[in-house]
Scaffold this active site. Sequence first.
Site, short mmCIF file in Angstrom:
data_model
loop_
_atom_site.label_atom_id
_atom_site.label_comp_id
_atom_site.label_asym_id
_atom_site.label_seq_id
_atom_site.Cartn_x
_atom_site.Cartn_y
_atom_site.Cartn_z
N VAL A 180 0.82 -1.21 -0.13
CA VAL A 180 0.03 0.15 0.10
C VAL A 180 0.76 1.19 0.11
O VAL A 180 0.39 2.19 -0.62
CB VAL A 180 -1.15 -0.14 1.13
CG1 VAL A 180 -1.95 1.04 1.21
CG2 VAL A 180 -1.87 -1.19 1.20
N CYS A 181 1.96 1.36 0.62
CA CYS A 181 2.94 2.22 0.84
C CYS A 181 3.50 2.70 -0.66
O CYS A 181 3.70 3.68 -0.94
CB CYS A 181 4.01 2.33 1.80
SG CYS A 181 3.44 1.90 3.55
N ASP A 182 3.94 1.37 -1.16
CA ASP A 182 4.47 1.71 -2.37
C ASP A 182 3.47 2.41 -3.32
O ASP A 182 3.77 3.26 -4.33
CB ASP A 182 4.83 0.10 -2.82
CG ASP A 182 5.27 0.27 -4.47
OD1 ASP A 182 4.60 0.43 -5.19
OD2 ASP A 182 6.43 -0.35 -4.50
#
Length: 166
Positions: free
Chosen positions: A59-61
């Site tokens: 999700v951060c990516d």
Amino acid sequence: MATITFKGNPVTLLGNEVKVGDQAPNFTVLANDLSEVTLQDSKGSVRLISVVPSIDTGVCDAQTRRFNEEAAKLDNVKVLTVSVDLPFAQKRWCGANGIDNVQTLSDHRDLSFGEAYGVAIQELRLLARAVFVVDSNDKVTYAEYVSEATNHPDYEAAVQAAGQAK
């Protein structure tokens, strides 16, 4: 204070919740070359601050890639991504993924950003997922604390807020 969970488990956030209309708190984080960066370094610009737990996760990516794409379309908006990842890891990840419209910043040293914006997770020493828009006069015009740290933020609302900020 916002109620945040990480993988369904409640977590304790350190610091104070930042709200729309607040004066944006200053902070000191590290750039990829280990130089110190503060909010004041970008005064006069609108800042979209994307906060992620760890840049190397799915999700951060996706969040960082999305804001990198949006940054190319926004005039006079600096997009900052803050995490507690080491500056070296952030630099490597950006290089490997062609990220060049977002400035990644590390809060690993002393959680200055995390505590100033109320996103430091006490139990994990990570930052909770959040998005802030700070206008050119250092007023917070948008604040989203994502209730579940593994969920995506509201990209459209954040980009719209950044586009409307002066």
